[in-house]
Design a protein around this motif. Structure first.
Motif, PDB file in Angstrom:
ATOM      1  N   ALA A  32     -60.258  18.441 -41.638  1.00 45.58           N
ATOM      2  CA  ALA A  32     -61.540  18.511 -42.337  1.00 45.58           C
ATOM      3  C   ALA A  32     -62.634  17.839 -41.509  1.00 45.58           C
ATOM      4  N   SER A  33     -62.324  16.719 -40.883  1.00 49.42           N
ATOM      5  CA  SER A  33     -63.333  16.046 -40.062  1.00 49.42           C
ATOM      6  C   SER A  33     -63.603  16.843 -38.792  1.00 49.42           C
ATOM      7  N   ASP A  34     -62.604  17.558 -38.277  1.00 48.62           N
ATOM      8  CA  ASP A  34     -62.807  18.419 -37.109  1.00 48.62           C
ATOM      9  C   ASP A  34     -63.815  19.515 -37.421  1.00 48.62           C
ATOM     10  N   GLU A  35     -63.791  20.038 -38.629  1.00 51.57           N
ATOM     11  CA  GLU A  35     -64.733  21.085 -39.019  1.00 51.57           C
ATOM     12  C   GLU A  35     -66.161  20.568 -38.949  1.00 51.57           C
ATOM     13  N   SER A  36     -66.375  19.315 -39.368  1.00 53.13           N
ATOM     14  CA  SER A  36     -67.728  18.769 -39.317  1.00 53.13           C
ATOM     15  C   SER A  36     -68.144  18.475 -37.880  1.00 53.13           C
TER      16      SER A  36
END
Length: 108
Positions: A32-36
């Motif tokens: 999820a943090s990679d997406e941001s």
């Protein structure tokens, strides 16, 4: 997709996650943090991998530069960096684990 290759990949990933103490929840959080982080990308490979230009240069970019490609080739315009790349399917014909001892043993 070849079911045997898929099962082999799943077994390999489970083994590596156990080895490094990664739980499904920590993996989901990291993804999820990679997406941001993708919105901050300055460089992008044709496969969709990105790099912000901070920290260690990723291997895909190091290899391309070693092969004679310029880093500018992968640079994104500010407008392109904000766009999310289309998801590409996995090409299981080029499975990096096919034929490896791990694939033959079923990950055991």
């Amino acid at each position: 997709m070849d079911e045997r290759k898929r099962d082999s990949m799943i077994a390999y990933l489970r083994h590596r996650m156990e080895e490094f103490g990664i739980t499904p929840d920590t993996l989901a959080t990291a993804l999820a943090s990679d997406e941001s982080e993708k919105t901050k990308a300055r460089y992008r490979a044709v496969t969709g991998e990105t790099w912000s230009g901070e920290g260690e240069m990723p291997q895909w970019l190091r290899q391309a530069i070693s092969a004679g490609q310029s880093i500018e080739h992968f640079a994104l315009s500010p407008k392109a960096a904000e766009a999310t790349p289309a998801k590409r399917g996995v090409d299981w014909e080029k499975d990096p684990f096919a034929g490896s001892p791990l694939a033959r043993s079923g990950g055991r």
